[in-house]
Write an enzyme that holds these catalytic residues in place. Structure first.
Site, PDB file in Angstrom:
ATOM      1  CB  SER A 191     -10.244 -17.555 -20.149  1.00  0.00           C
ATOM      2  OG  SER A 191      -9.657 -18.199 -19.040  1.00  0.00           O
TER       3      SER A 191
ATOM      4  CG  LEU B  48      -0.359 -15.092  -5.131  1.00  0.00           C
ATOM      5  CD1 LEU B  48      -0.242 -16.605  -5.299  1.00  0.00           C
ATOM      6  CD2 LEU B  48       0.787 -14.557  -4.270  1.00  0.00           C
ATOM      7  CB  SER B  49      -0.316  -9.741  -9.474  1.00  0.00           C
ATOM      8  OG  SER B  49      -0.261  -8.698  -8.582  1.00  0.00           O
TER       9      SER B  49
ATOM     10  CG  ASP C  41      -0.250  -5.743  -8.579  1.00  0.00           C
ATOM     11  OD1 ASP C  41       0.537  -5.732  -7.617  1.00  0.00           O
ATOM     12  OD2 ASP C  41      -1.480  -5.577  -8.466  1.00  0.00           O
TER      13      ASP C  41
ATOM     14  CG  HIS D 113      -2.082  -1.026   0.972  1.00  0.00           C
ATOM     15  ND1 HIS D 113      -3.238  -0.771   0.275  1.00  0.00           N
ATOM     16  CD2 HIS D 113      -2.151  -2.329   1.342  1.00  0.00           C
ATOM     17  CE1 HIS D 113      -3.986  -1.855   0.242  1.00  0.00           C
ATOM     18  NE2 HIS D 113      -3.347  -2.824   0.877  1.00  0.00           N
ATOM     19  CB  THR D 114       4.344   1.942  -0.368  1.00  0.00           C
ATOM     20  OG1 THR D 114       4.680   0.716  -1.013  1.00  0.00           O
ATOM     21  CG2 THR D 114       4.480   1.764   1.139  1.00  0.00           C
TER      22      THR D 114
ATOM     23  N   GLY E  12      -7.574 -14.493  -7.433  1.00  0.00           N
ATOM     24  CA  GLY E  12      -8.051 -13.932  -6.161  1.00  0.00           C
ATOM     25  C   GLY E  12      -7.154 -14.258  -4.986  1.00  0.00           C
TER      26      GLY E  12
ATOM     27  CD  GLU F 101      -5.475  -4.047 -12.058  1.00  0.00           C
ATOM     28  OE1 GLU F 101      -4.705  -4.676 -12.803  1.00  0.00           O
ATOM     29  OE2 GLU F 101      -5.675  -4.359 -10.883  1.00  0.00           O
TER      30      GLU F 101
HETATM   31  C1  GLA Z   1      -2.663  -4.576  -4.945  1.00  0.00           C
HETATM   32  C2  GLA Z   1      -2.577  -3.443  -5.959  1.00  0.00           C
HETATM   33  C3  GLA Z   1      -1.189  -2.810  -5.935  1.00  0.00           C
HETATM   34  C4  GLA Z   1      -0.769  -2.431  -4.519  1.00  0.00           C
HETATM   35  C5  GLA Z   1      -1.011  -3.606  -3.560  1.00  0.00           C
HETATM   36  C6  GLA Z   1      -0.760  -3.235  -2.127  1.00  0.00           C
HETATM   37  O1  GLA Z   1      -1.835  -5.623  -5.323  1.00  0.00           O
HETATM   38  O2  GLA Z   1      -2.837  -3.923  -7.253  1.00  0.00           O
HETATM   39  O3  GLA Z   1      -1.177  -1.682  -6.798  1.00  0.00           O
HETATM   40  O4  GLA Z   1      -1.410  -1.264  -4.089  1.00  0.00           O
HETATM   41  O5  GLA Z   1      -2.335  -4.104  -3.656  1.00  0.00           O
HETATM   42  O6  GLA Z   1       0.588  -2.996  -1.930  1.00  0.00           O
END
Ligand code: GLA
Length: 370
Positions: free
Chosen positions: A52, A110-111, A160, A19-20, A107, A148
């Site tokens: 998909s 892990l992006s 991400d 969250h930075t 979900g 996004e």
């Molecule tokens: C998610 C968001 C990122 C980031 C993180 C927290 O993964 O996609 O942009 O803010 O949360 O660090």
């Protein structure tokens, strides 16, 4: 033969710096071996189909139908990239078949969404004959962010997409969102007999749900109250000046987390693994108590891993579910996993999923044919 390009893009684990990114701060992700593969083929006419291997639905439309408000669900992450590429002046063929498949758990924090976006973007680029050099990778970070935030409606911060496009195997990536700089940080822990593992709690989190956006707004409010462009410019004195207790907690997390990222980089450089571990655990405590984005399953995974011999453990990603990571001696991996499984069963939680997390490669083109 139909012209086709295949591209892969990884999921990520953020080692520290949570969250930075949307506060102009610093983060330290690695790429995972789990990835998304996009197969992008030219087709005659101006229809686009999106399919998909993991989803039953088939989307068909045209480029004009790929923009904000026109698509939703998982398709938005694919169509949104086509729209954003077009908006940014890339050549997007009007007729395309896009098929995706992947191994990044959905979900799980892990992006999977960024890996989906980036695989599609790299696939389209390769299809149109553009070279994926360093500056192109940086442009694609912005393209995928637009997809996004503007099309999928997740107000995320760029961590991400940067991880999926800019990381190197065996290394973490220090990202500075204030000046846009990046630095590769080699990870010596494997040679030191340590391993990083992922514990997927199975509690699914969606960044399009309101909590993530609420935290982002609180950070903006805190910066505004301090008269600063962002919380990156705040220090501990500034945090104490905030009258609102909630904003004070949020800002305290961001200020301390930025400092922890730089401390982790220094500790990695020195090979001080216990310091790295303690900083991970301190990051978790801050996310749990000050930023309030953890959940009982994440806390239990972290506490159990620590009690079973991990040097450090923390939630990774946006929180409210998703995954935890733990750094531990390689010969403790099985014991830690068994301990977490037992603790989850005792608590009545769904069985967690365990993944290895060797720092892997960024997005790449696999092949172009036809
Ligand atoms: C998610 C968001 C990122 C980031 C993180 C927290 O993964 O996609 O942009 O803010 O949360 O660090």
């Amino acid at each position: 033969m139909t012209r086709t390009a295949v591209a892969r893009a990884p999921g990520r684990v953020n080692l520290v710096g949570e969250h930075t990114d949307y506060n102009d701060g610093v983060c330290l992700p690695i790429a995972l071996p789990q990835d998304t593969v996009a197969r992008v083929s030219l087709r005659a006419g101006d229809r686009i189909s999106i399919t998909s291997a993991q989803q039953a639905s088939v989307w068909t439309g045209d480029l004009a139908g790929c923009g904000p408000g026109r698509v939703d669900g998982w398709v938005a992450y694919v169509a949104g990239v086509l729209w954003a590429l077009d908006q940014e002046g890339y050549d997007v063929p009007p007729g395309l078949d896009v098929h995706v498949t992947g191994t990044v758990p959905l979900g799980a924090g892990l992006s999977s969404s960024a890996s989906l976006e980036v695989a599609v973007a790299v696939g389209v680029l390769a299809l149109t004959g553009r070279r994926l050099d360093e500056s192109e990778r940086r442009r694609l970070v912005q393209v995928c962010r637009r997809a996004e935030t503007e099309v999928a409606g997740a107000p995320t911060g760029g961590l991400d997409q940067s991880a999926a496009l800019l990381t190197e195997p065996g290394c973490a990536l220090l990202l500075d969102f204030q000046d846009g700089s990046t630095a590769t940080v080699p990870l010596g822990w494997t040679a030191a007999g340590l391993e990083l593992v992922v514990i997927d709690t199975g509690v699914s989190h969606a960044l399009t749900a309101g909590d993530y956006g609420a935290r982002r707004r609180e950070c903006e409010d805190a910066a505004l109250a301090l008269g600063l462009p962002s919380l990156r410019d705040a220090d501990e004195d500034a945090v104490r000046r905030l009258a609102d207790a909630t904003l004070r907690r949020r800002a305290a997390h961001v200020v301390s987390e930025n400092a922890r990222v730089l401390s982790v980089v220094a500790a990695l450089d020195r090979g001080s693994w216990t310091d790295v571990g303690e900083l991970f655990t301190a990051s978790h405590a801050s996310l749990r108590d000050a930023f309030e984005v953890s959940c009982p399953e994440l806390d239990l995974a972290v506490d159990t891993a620590l009690a079973a011999g991990a040097l450090g453990a923390r939630m990774t990603g946006g929180g409210f579910g998703g995954s935890a990571i733990a750094l531990l001696p390689a010969d403790r991996v099985d014991a830690v996993r068994r301990a977490v499984d037992t603790a989850y069963a005792d608590a009545g939680f769904r069985a967690p999923r365990h993944l290895d997390a060797p720092a892997s490669a960024a997005a790449r083109v696999v092949e172009v044919s036809g």
